[in-house]
Write an enzyme that holds these catalytic residues in place. Structure first.
Site, PDB file in Angstrom:
ATOM      1  N   GLN A 137      46.105  -0.251  63.994  1.00  0.00           N
ATOM      2  CA  GLN A 137      47.625  -0.466  62.989  1.00  0.00           C
ATOM      3  C   GLN A 137      47.687   0.863  61.367  1.00  0.00           C
ATOM      4  N   THR A 138      46.395  -0.413  60.471  1.00  0.00           N
ATOM      5  CA  THR A 138      46.756  -0.010  59.790  1.00  0.00           C
ATOM      6  C   THR A 138      45.968   2.033  60.158  1.00  0.00           C
ATOM      7  N   SER A 144      49.565  -2.006  54.348  1.00  0.00           N
ATOM      8  CA  SER A 144      50.379  -3.095  54.101  1.00  0.00           C
ATOM      9  C   SER A 144      51.666  -3.082  54.365  1.00  0.00           C
ATOM     10  N   GLY A 177      38.583  -2.301  63.752  1.00  0.00           N
ATOM     11  CA  GLY A 177      37.632  -3.053  63.964  1.00  0.00           C
ATOM     12  C   GLY A 177      37.764  -2.804  64.853  1.00  0.00           C
ATOM     13  N   ARG A 310      17.125 -29.966  44.674  1.00  0.00           N
ATOM     14  CA  ARG A 310      16.973 -29.329  43.391  1.00  0.00           C
ATOM     15  C   ARG A 310      17.154 -30.664  41.766  1.00  0.00           C
ATOM     16  N   GLN A 330      28.030 -30.315  37.547  1.00  0.00           N
ATOM     17  CA  GLN A 330      27.499 -30.160  39.084  1.00  0.00           C
ATOM     18  C   GLN A 330      28.772 -30.494  40.153  1.00  0.00           C
ATOM     19  N   ARG A 333      32.316 -28.723  39.544  1.00  0.00           N
ATOM     20  CA  ARG A 333      32.461 -27.941  40.562  1.00  0.00           C
ATOM     21  C   ARG A 333      32.567 -27.824  41.786  1.00  0.00           C
ATOM     22  N   GLY A 401      18.588 -19.009  41.105  1.00  0.00           N
ATOM     23  CA  GLY A 401      19.019 -18.619  41.202  1.00  0.00           C
ATOM     24  C   GLY A 401      18.133 -17.847  42.670  1.00  0.00           C
ATOM     25  N   GLU A 424      44.359  -8.742  57.200  1.00  0.00           N
ATOM     26  CA  GLU A 424      45.716  -9.813  58.227  1.00  0.00           C
ATOM     27  C   GLU A 424      46.679  -9.697  57.377  1.00  0.00           C
TER      28      GLU A 424
HETATM   29  C1  LIG Z   1      34.938 -10.442  61.912  1.00  0.00           C
HETATM   30  C2  LIG Z   1      34.828 -11.759  61.555  1.00  0.00           C
HETATM   31  C3  LIG Z   1      35.540 -12.142  61.570  1.00  0.00           C
HETATM   32  C4  LIG Z   1      36.850 -13.964  61.437  1.00  0.00           C
HETATM   33  C5  LIG Z   1      37.964 -13.514  61.853  1.00  0.00           C
HETATM   34  C6  LIG Z   1      38.460 -14.969  62.247  1.00  0.00           C
HETATM   35  C7  LIG Z   1      39.059 -14.954  62.522  1.00  0.00           C
HETATM   36  C8  LIG Z   1      40.679 -14.189  63.251  1.00  0.00           C
HETATM   37  C9  LIG Z   1      40.541 -13.285  64.296  1.00  0.00           C
HETATM   38  C10 LIG Z   1      39.757 -12.192  64.783  1.00  0.00           C
HETATM   39  C11 LIG Z   1      40.866 -10.987  63.427  1.00  0.00           C
HETATM   40  C12 LIG Z   1      39.123 -10.969  63.317  1.00  0.00           C
HETATM   41  C13 LIG Z   1      39.092  -9.448  62.308  1.00  0.00           C
HETATM   42  C14 LIG Z   1      40.466  -9.822  61.137  1.00  0.00           C
HETATM   43  C15 LIG Z   1      40.753  -7.688  61.895  1.00  0.00           C
HETATM   44  C16 LIG Z   1      42.089  -7.120  61.115  1.00  0.00           C
HETATM   45  C17 LIG Z   1      42.976  -7.037  61.405  1.00  0.00           C
HETATM   46  C18 LIG Z   1      43.891  -5.929  60.420  1.00  0.00           C
HETATM   47  O1  LIG Z   1      44.113  -6.460  59.285  1.00  0.00           O
HETATM   48  S1  LIG Z   1      45.001  -6.379  60.898  1.00  0.00           S
HETATM   49  C19 LIG Z   1      46.490  -4.835  60.303  1.00  0.00           C
HETATM   50  C20 LIG Z   1      47.137  -6.286  59.221  1.00  0.00           C
HETATM   51  N1  LIG Z   1      48.378  -5.805  58.381  1.00  0.00           N
HETATM   52  C21 LIG Z   1      49.053  -6.303  57.949  1.00  0.00           C
HETATM   53  O2  LIG Z   1      48.838  -8.085  58.175  1.00  0.00           O
HETATM   54  C22 LIG Z   1      50.335  -5.574  57.183  1.00  0.00           C
HETATM   55  C23 LIG Z   1      50.667  -6.758  56.755  1.00  0.00           C
HETATM   56  N2  LIG Z   1      51.975  -6.115  56.064  1.00  0.00           N
HETATM   57  C24 LIG Z   1      53.271  -6.764  57.053  1.00  0.00           C
HETATM   58  O3  LIG Z   1      52.833  -7.574  58.023  1.00  0.00           O
HETATM   59  C25 LIG Z   1      54.366  -6.423  57.143  1.00  0.00           C
HETATM   60  O4  LIG Z   1      54.344  -4.879  56.541  1.00  0.00           O
HETATM   61  C26 LIG Z   1      55.430  -6.903  55.820  1.00  0.00           C
HETATM   62  C27 LIG Z   1      54.257  -6.753  54.259  1.00  0.00           C
HETATM   63  C28 LIG Z   1      56.064  -8.750  56.433  1.00  0.00           C
HETATM   64  C29 LIG Z   1      56.878  -5.976  55.538  1.00  0.00           C
HETATM   65  O5  LIG Z   1      57.290  -6.004  56.816  1.00  0.00           O
HETATM   66  P1  LIG Z   1      59.068  -5.243  56.763  1.00  0.00           P
HETATM   67  O6  LIG Z   1      58.644  -4.827  57.695  1.00  0.00           O
HETATM   68  O7  LIG Z   1      58.602  -4.407  55.906  1.00  0.00           O
HETATM   69  O8  LIG Z   1      59.944  -6.029  56.420  1.00  0.00           O
HETATM   70  P2  LIG Z   1      60.265  -6.978  55.014  1.00  0.00           P
HETATM   71  O9  LIG Z   1      59.440  -7.402  54.068  1.00  0.00           O
HETATM   72  O10 LIG Z   1      61.123  -6.149  55.263  1.00  0.00           O
HETATM   73  O11 LIG Z   1      60.539  -8.155  56.265  1.00  0.00           O
HETATM   74  C30 LIG Z   1      61.838  -8.104  57.018  1.00  0.00           C
HETATM   75  C31 LIG Z   1      62.049  -9.645  57.237  1.00  0.00           C
HETATM   76  O12 LIG Z   1      60.812 -10.221  58.513  1.00  0.00           O
HETATM   77  C32 LIG Z   1      60.425 -11.325  58.385  1.00  0.00           C
HETATM   78  N3  LIG Z   1      59.105 -11.176  58.586  1.00  0.00           N
HETATM   79  C33 LIG Z   1      58.056 -10.051  57.954  1.00  0.00           C
HETATM   80  N4  LIG Z   1      56.905  -9.830  58.690  1.00  0.00           N
HETATM   81  C34 LIG Z   1      56.933 -10.799  59.935  1.00  0.00           C
HETATM   82  C35 LIG Z   1      56.656 -12.181  61.251  1.00  0.00           C
HETATM   83  N5  LIG Z   1      55.583 -10.687  61.118  1.00  0.00           N
HETATM   84  N6  LIG Z   1      56.335 -12.868  61.587  1.00  0.00           N
HETATM   85  C36 LIG Z   1      58.453 -12.825  61.664  1.00  0.00           C
HETATM   86  N7  LIG Z   1      59.168 -12.704  59.816  1.00  0.00           N
HETATM   87  C37 LIG Z   1      58.116 -12.091  59.244  1.00  0.00           C
HETATM   88  C38 LIG Z   1      60.745 -11.178  56.586  1.00  0.00           C
HETATM   89  O13 LIG Z   1      60.281 -12.857  56.650  1.00  0.00           O
HETATM   90  C39 LIG Z   1      62.156 -11.248  56.250  1.00  0.00           C
HETATM   91  O14 LIG Z   1      62.640 -12.047  56.869  1.00  0.00           O
HETATM   92  P3  LIG Z   1      63.923 -11.833  55.714  1.00  0.00           P
HETATM   93  O15 LIG Z   1      64.955 -10.550  56.091  1.00  0.00           O
HETATM   94  O16 LIG Z   1      63.710 -12.268  54.924  1.00  0.00           O
HETATM   95  O17 LIG Z   1      65.348 -12.910  56.803  1.00  0.00           O
HETATM   96  C1  LIG Z   2      36.889  -5.734  56.863  1.00  0.00           C
HETATM   97  C2  LIG Z   2      38.689  -5.196  57.309  1.00  0.00           C
HETATM   98  C3  LIG Z   2      38.813  -4.611  58.393  1.00  0.00           C
HETATM   99  C4  LIG Z   2      40.019  -4.454  58.926  1.00  0.00           C
HETATM  100  N1  LIG Z   2      40.414  -4.988  60.644  1.00  0.00           N
HETATM  101  C5  LIG Z   2      42.051  -4.150  60.487  1.00  0.00           C
HETATM  102  C6  LIG Z   2      41.893  -4.108  62.065  1.00  0.00           C
HETATM  103  O1  LIG Z   2      40.685  -4.364  63.168  1.00  0.00           O
HETATM  104  N2  LIG Z   2      43.075  -3.964  62.757  1.00  0.00           N
HETATM  105  C7  LIG Z   2      43.835  -2.881  61.586  1.00  0.00           C
HETATM  106  O2  LIG Z   2      45.132  -2.980  61.471  1.00  0.00           O
HETATM  107  N3  LIG Z   2      43.300  -2.887  60.088  1.00  0.00           N
HETATM  108  C8  LIG Z   2      42.663  -3.809  60.025  1.00  0.00           C
HETATM  109  N4  LIG Z   2      42.622  -3.611  58.662  1.00  0.00           N
HETATM  110  C9  LIG Z   2      42.914  -2.842  57.331  1.00  0.00           C
HETATM  111  C10 LIG Z   2      44.157  -4.092  56.656  1.00  0.00           C
HETATM  112  O3  LIG Z   2      44.496  -4.599  57.614  1.00  0.00           O
HETATM  113  C11 LIG Z   2      44.732  -3.640  55.545  1.00  0.00           C
HETATM  114  O4  LIG Z   2      43.198  -2.880  54.735  1.00  0.00           O
HETATM  115  C12 LIG Z   2      45.664  -4.958  54.606  1.00  0.00           C
HETATM  116  O5  LIG Z   2      46.298  -4.936  55.182  1.00  0.00           O
HETATM  117  C13 LIG Z   2      45.650  -4.339  53.217  1.00  0.00           C
HETATM  118  O6  LIG Z   2      46.236  -2.906  53.505  1.00  0.00           O
HETATM  119  P1  LIG Z   2      46.105  -1.760  52.414  1.00  0.00           P
HETATM  120  O7  LIG Z   2      44.581  -1.288  52.668  1.00  0.00           O
HETATM  121  O8  LIG Z   2      47.266  -0.410  52.525  1.00  0.00           O
HETATM  122  O9  LIG Z   2      46.691  -2.379  50.824  1.00  0.00           O
HETATM  123  P2  LIG Z   2      47.226  -2.044  49.335  1.00  0.00           P
HETATM  124  O10 LIG Z   2      49.145  -2.515  50.291  1.00  0.00           O
HETATM  125  O11 LIG Z   2      46.869  -0.420  49.568  1.00  0.00           O
HETATM  126  O12 LIG Z   2      46.834  -2.616  48.532  1.00  0.00           O
HETATM  127  C14 LIG Z   2      46.493  -2.154  47.146  1.00  0.00           C
HETATM  128  C15 LIG Z   2      47.174  -2.925  46.471  1.00  0.00           C
HETATM  129  O13 LIG Z   2      48.868  -2.898  46.326  1.00  0.00           O
HETATM  130  C16 LIG Z   2      49.249  -3.620  46.134  1.00  0.00           C
HETATM  131  N5  LIG Z   2      50.686  -3.982  47.077  1.00  0.00           N
HETATM  132  C17 LIG Z   2      50.576  -3.405  47.910  1.00  0.00           C
HETATM  133  N6  LIG Z   2      52.481  -3.484  48.398  1.00  0.00           N
HETATM  134  C18 LIG Z   2      52.684  -4.751  46.825  1.00  0.00           C
HETATM  135  C19 LIG Z   2      54.407  -4.454  46.738  1.00  0.00           C
HETATM  136  N7  LIG Z   2      55.378  -4.209  47.631  1.00  0.00           N
HETATM  137  N8  LIG Z   2      53.662  -5.312  45.945  1.00  0.00           N
HETATM  138  C20 LIG Z   2      53.108  -5.692  45.188  1.00  0.00           C
HETATM  139  N9  LIG Z   2      52.104  -5.299  45.526  1.00  0.00           N
HETATM  140  C21 LIG Z   2      51.568  -4.866  46.286  1.00  0.00           C
HETATM  141  C22 LIG Z   2      48.068  -5.109  46.966  1.00  0.00           C
HETATM  142  O14 LIG Z   2      48.837  -6.223  46.634  1.00  0.00           O
HETATM  143  C23 LIG Z   2      46.612  -4.600  46.193  1.00  0.00           C
HETATM  144  O15 LIG Z   2      46.443  -5.351  44.791  1.00  0.00           O
HETATM  145  C24 LIG Z   2      41.083  -4.160  58.063  1.00  0.00           C
HETATM  146  C25 LIG Z   2      40.605  -4.000  56.437  1.00  0.00           C
HETATM  147  C26 LIG Z   2      39.145  -5.056  55.846  1.00  0.00           C
HETATM  148  C27 LIG Z   2      38.775  -4.882  55.128  1.00  0.00           C
END
Ligand SMILES: CCCCC/C=C\C/C=C\C/C=C\CC/C=C/C(=O)SCCNC(=O)CCNC(=O)[C@H](O)C(C)(C)COP(=O)(O)OP(=O)(O)OC[C@H]1O[C@@H](n2cnc3c(N)ncnc32)[C@H](O)[C@@H]1OP(=O)(O)O
Ligand SMILES: Cc1cc2nc3c(=O)[nH]c(=O)nc-3n(C[C@H](O)[C@H](O)[C@H](O)COP(=O)(O)OP(=O)(O)OC[C@H]3O[C@@H](n4cnc5c(N)ncnc54)[C@H](O)[C@@H]3O)c2cc1C
Length: 627
Positions: A137-138, A144, A177, A310, A330, A333, A401, A424
Site C-alpha cells: 500500500q505505502t 498516511s 514487508g 540488583r 524505582q 517508574r 548500565g 499500520e
Molecule cells: C514484525 C513484527 C510485527 C509484530 C506486529 C504484530 C502484529 C501485527 C501483525 C502483522 C503486521 C506485521 C507488521 C506490520 C507491517 C505494517 C503494515 C503497514 O503499515 S500497512 C499500511 C498502513 N497504512 C495506514 O495505516 C495508512 C493510514 N491512513 C489511513 O488509514 C487513511 O488514509 C485515513 C487516515 C483513515 C484517512 O482516510 P481517508 O480515506 O482520507 O478518509 P477520511 O479521513 O476522509 O475518512 C472518511 C471516513 O472513513 C472513515 N474511516 C477511515 N478509515 C476507516 C477504516 N479503516 N475503517 C472504517 N472507517 C474508516 C473515517 O472515520 C471517515 O468517516 P466519517 O466520514 O467521519 O464518518
Molecule cells: C517497519 C515498518 C514496516 C512497514 N510495513 C509496511 C507494509 O508491510 N505495508 C505497507 O503498505 N506499509 C508499510 N509501512 C509503511 C507505514 O504504513 C507508513 O510509514 C505509515 O503509514 C506512516 O505513513 P508515512 O510514512 O507516510 O508518514 P507521514 O504521514 O508522512 O508522517 C510524517 C509526519 O506527518 C504527520 N502527519 C501526516 N499527516 C498529517 C495530518 N493530516 N495532520 C497532522 N499531521 C500529519 C505525522 O503525524 C508524522 O508526524 C511500514 C513502515 C515501517 C516503519
C-alpha cells in the site's frame, strides 16, 4: 550457581495463586495449555536459537530468518499443528519476517476484501504457503494519505485486464514487508481508472515473481529499501521497493467485495462503505494492541526481575545493600508499566471481541458499528504502542548500565518494537481519526441520534453543545488539543475495560485482589500524570490530587511483595525473553560474565588492528606509518 533460584525469596512472598493468574493472562485454560506447550517446544529446539543474532551481518541475519521460517513451517507440518498452535509457534519464534505480513496482512486482506470466488481461489494457495504474499500500500511519497496514492490501475476493456503502473518516482511502492526479496504476490493498492474516470484506491492481487525461479516478472523492478533503525532483528525483514512498468493483470484480480468492474468497463460500487477497502488495517490494528501487551510485559518482566536482583547502597553494618526494587522511585517508574501491561491485555481482549462483532455484522451488511470500531482500533493502537515503546525504553533505564547490553534483550526489543508507532497508521494521524469521531458525536448531541457504546458518556457533556458550531471550523486549528482529547477518550476506554474485567468471575486465591490493585494503579497513575487537566477543569480538587498520590504510594507497597509473581504469571521462557537480566532464576552476574567472553571481539587477546594502528601509536612511529 546454576539450578539455584536466586529469586525464591521473592516468589515466597506472593499473596496470590500464580498458576491461576497465568490462566487469566493467557485468556483461558485452553489458551494457557497451548501457549505453555508451544513456548517450551520452541525454547527446547536448537533450530530456533536466537542468542547469536547480534553477531550476524544483515545478509546472515536475513538468510537465518529464511531458514527459521522454513524450519517453523516444517515443524508445523510435521507436528500437525492447528492454526492456533501455528500462530503461537510463529509468535514464540519471535523473529520479524515475511511470515508476519503473509499471515497478518495478505491473508486478512483477501478474506476481508475478496469475493467468495476470489477467496476460494487464493486462500488455499496462501494457507499452504504455495504463494507468499505482502501488503503493498505505502509508496515513497504517501503512506498516511491512502487516497493520495499514485500507482494506477487502468482498466483495458479490449483485453479485460488492468494495467498497473508507477507513473512517478514517488509512486514507487516503498516499505511493504516481505516485498524486497521474498514475496511472490502482493495485494497492491492503486488508483482505479475506468473509462478515463478515477474511482479511488482499490486493492489488486499482483504476482511479482516467478514460482519457478523466483525472478521478478516482466515490468517489475523490485528490491530491498536498506538497513533500518538500530542493528535489531527488524533488519531480518525485507521491507521493499517496487515499481510497475505497465504490468497487465486479469480483471478478476481486483479485490471486488467492495466495488466491481464489469467486463464492459462499468464501475459498480456495492452498497457497502468504501472504507471496507481499509479493512485489513482495522484487523491488524486490533492485533497490534494485543501485541503491545506482550511487548510491554516482556520488558517489565526483565526490569522487575533485575530490580529484585540488583542491590545498590543502603548496607547497614556490613549487611546486604538494598534491592533497587525497594526504592520508591524505582517502584513509581516500574509498577505503572506493570499495571499497563495487564491493562492492555484486557482492553486487547475486548477489542478482539469488538472486531469479531463488527466483522459478523458486516457479513449481514450491518455497518452501524463500523465507525466506532475504526475509532477504537485506531485510538487504542495509537495509545498502546506509544505507551509500550516509551515503556520499553523506561525499562531499559530501570536496569542501569546493564540494560544497554544486547544480552539484556531490551535494546533489540526496543528496536523491533518502535516502528509499531508508525506502521499500520502513524499514531498522531490515527488519533486525529478518533478526534474526528468524537467531534462528529458532539455535533449530533441534542439530536435524536444518542451516543451509545464507548461514547455513551458523552451525553453528559451537554456544555460541549454550545461550542459545537465552532468545532467544525476550528478542527485544524484545535487539532493538537483534540488529539489530547482523543488520548483521554482512549485512556477512559482502557480503564473501563479493566473495571469490566474485574466484574467477571476470576478464580484463584488473591488473583482478583491483585488485579484490583493493578487497575487502581493504572487509573490513579493517569490521574497523577494528567492532574493539571483534572484540576483546571474542576474535575478534582487539590486535596483529591494529594489523596491520589498518597494512595498510589500505598498501592506500590501492596504490589511490592507480589511483583515477581505478577511477572512470572506471563509465563515467558528464558528463550522467549532473550534476556540475562530477566532470566527466571535471577542468576544474573555469572551469566553476564560468561556471555561477555562469547563476543567475537574476544576471540583474540590482541585485537585485530593492533599491529597496524595501535603499536605505531604507542611506539611514536606514527610519523612514518602509512595511516
Ligand atoms: C514484525 C513484527 C510485527 C509484530 C506486529 C504484530 C502484529 C501485527 C501483525 C502483522 C503486521 C506485521 C507488521 C506490520 C507491517 C505494517 C503494515 C503497514 O503499515 S500497512 C499500511 C498502513 N497504512 C495506514 O495505516 C495508512 C493510514 N491512513 C489511513 O488509514 C487513511 O488514509 C485515513 C487516515 C483513515 C484517512 O482516510 P481517508 O480515506 O482520507 O478518509 P477520511 O479521513 O476522509 O475518512 C472518511 C471516513 O472513513 C472513515 N474511516 C477511515 N478509515 C476507516 C477504516 N479503516 N475503517 C472504517 N472507517 C474508516 C473515517 O472515520 C471517515 O468517516 P466519517 O466520514 O467521519 O464518518
Ligand atoms: C517497519 C515498518 C514496516 C512497514 N510495513 C509496511 C507494509 O508491510 N505495508 C505497507 O503498505 N506499509 C508499510 N509501512 C509503511 C507505514 O504504513 C507508513 O510509514 C505509515 O503509514 C506512516 O505513513 P508515512 O510514512 O507516510 O508518514 P507521514 O504521514 O508522512 O508522517 C510524517 C509526519 O506527518 C504527520 N502527519 C501526516 N499527516 C498529517 C495530518 N493530516 N495532520 C497532522 N499531521 C500529519 C505525522 O503525524 C508524522 O508526524 C511500514 C513502515 C515501517 C516503519
Amino acid at each position: 550457581m546454576e539450578g539455584v533460584d536466586h529469586l525464591a525469596h521473592e516468589r515466597n512472598k506472593s499473596e496470590f495463586d500464580v498458576d491461576a493468574m497465568k490462566i487469566v493472562w493467557a485468556g483461558s485454560p485452553h489458551a494457557f495449555v497451548v501457549s505453555d506447550r508451544i513456548s517450551k517446544l520452541v525454547a527446547s529446539d536448537p533450530g530456533f536459537r536466537k542468542d547469536n543474532r547480534s553477531t550476524l551481518s544483515r545478509k546472515e541475519l536475513f538468510k537465518n530468518t529464511l531458514r527459521k521460517a522454513a524450519y517453523a513451517w516444517k515443524t508445523i507440518i510435521d507436528l500437525h499443528l492447528s492454526e492456533e498452535e501455528a500462530a503461537k509457534l510463529r509468535f514464540y519464534v519471535d523473529e520479524p519476517a515475511f511470515t508476519d505480513v503473509h499471515w497478518g496482512m495478505f491473508i486478512p486482506a483477501i478474506k476481508g476484501q475478496g469475493t467468495e470466488e476470489q477467496q476460494q481461489k487464493w486462500l488455499p494457495l496462501a494457507y499452504k504457503m504455495q504463494i507468499i504474499g505482502c501488503y503493498a500500500q505505502t509508496e515513497l511519497g504517501h503512506g498516511s494519505n491512502v487516497q493520495g496514492l499514485e500507482t494506477t490501475a487502468t482498466f483495458d476493456p479490449q483485453t479485460d485486464e488492468f494495467i498497473i503502473h508507477s507513473p512517478t518516482l514517488t509512486s514507487s511502492k516503498w516499505w511493504p514487508g516481505g516485498l524486497g526479496k521474498v514475496a511472490t504476490h502482493a495485494i497492491a493498492y492503486a488508483l482505479l481508472i475506468v473509462g478515463g474516470r478515477e474511482q479511488g484506491v482499490h486493492g489488486f492481487i499482483v504476482q511479482l515473481r516467478s514460482l519457478e525461479d523466483h525472478s521478478p516478472l516482466p515490468g517489475m523492478t523490485v528490491g530491498d529499501i536498506g538497513m533500518k533503525f538500530g542493528n535489531g532483528a527488524y533488519n531480518a525483514m525485507d521491507n521493499g521497493v517496487l515499481r510497475f512498468d505497465h504490468v497487465r493483470i486479469p480483471r478478476n484480480q481486483m479485490l471486488m467485495r467492495v466495488s466491481q468492474v464489469t467486463c464492459e468497463g462499468k464501475y459498480k460500487q456495492s452498497d457497502v462503505p468504501r472504507q471496507l477497502v481499509y479493512g485489513a488495517m482495522l484487523y491488524v490494528r486490533q492485533t497490534i494492541v494485543a501485541d503491545a501487551s506482550c511487548a510491554l510485559s516482556r520488558a517489565v518482566c526483565i526490569a522487575t526481575r533485575y530490580s529484585a536482583v540488583r542491590r545498590q547502597f543502603g548496607s547497614q553494618n556490613g549487611g546486604p545493600e538494598t534491592q533497587v526494587i525497594d526504592y520508591k522511585t524505582q517502584q513509581s517508574r516500574l509498577f505503572p508499566l506493570l499495571a499497563s501491561a495487564y491493562a492492555f491485555r484486557f482492553v486487547g481482549e475486548w477489542l478482539k471481541w469488538l472486531y469479531a462483532d463488527v466483522t459478523q455484522r458486516l457479513q449481514a451488511n450491518d455497518f452501524s458499528t463500523l465507525p466506532e470500531a475504526h475509532a477504537c482500533t485506531a485510538g487504542l493502537k495509537s495509545l498502546t504502542t506509544t505507551a509500550t515503546a516509551d515503556g520499553i525504553e523506561e525499562c531499559r533505564k530501570l536496569c542501569g548500565g546493564h540494560g544497554y547490553l544486547c544480552s539484556s534483550g531490551l535494546p533489540e526489543l526496543f528496536a523491533v518494537y518502535v516502528p509499531a508507532c508508525t506502521y499500520e497508521g502513524e499514531n498522531t494521524v490515527l488519533l486525529l481519526q478518533v478526534a474526528r469521531f468524537l467531534m462528529k458525536t458532539v455535533s449530533q448531541l441534542g439530536s435524536s441520534k444518542k451516543p451509545v457504546g464507548t461514547i455513551a458518556y458523552m451525553t453528559r457533556v451537554e456544555h460541549l453543545m454550545q461550542c459545537r458550531c465552532g468545532v467544525q471550523r476550528g478542527f485544524a486549528e484545535l487539532s493538537a488539543d483534540l488529539v489530547e482529547a482523543a488520548v483521554a477518550h482512549c485512556q477512559l476506554l482502557v480503564v473501563s475495560k479493566f473495571i469490566e474485567k474485574l466484574q467477571q468471575e476470576i478464580p484463584g486465591k488473591g488473583v482478583k485482589q491483585q488485579l484490583e490493585v493493578l487497575c487502581n494503579i493504572y487509573a490513579l497513575f493517569l490521574l497523577h500524570k494528567h492532574q493539571g487537566d483534572f484540576l483546571s477543569t474542576g474535575c478534582i480538587t487539590p486535596k483529591h490530587a494529594a489523596l491520589a498520590n498518597d494512595e498510589l504510594r500505598s498501592l506500590y507497597s501492596q504490589v511490592r511483595p507480589n511483583a515477581i509473581a505478577l511477572v512470572d504469571a506471563f509465563n515467558y521462557t528464558d528463550h522467549y525473553l532473550g534476556s540475562i537480566l530477566g532470566c527466571y532464576d535471577g542468576n544474573v552476574y555469572p551469566k553476564l560474565y560468561e556471555a561477555a567472553w562469547k563476543d567475537p571481539l574476544n576471540e583474540s587477546v590482541v585485537p585485530d588492528g593492533y599491529h597496524q594502528y595501535i603499536r605505531p601509536l604507542l611506539k611514536q612511529e606514527i610519523r612514518t606509518a602509512r595511516l
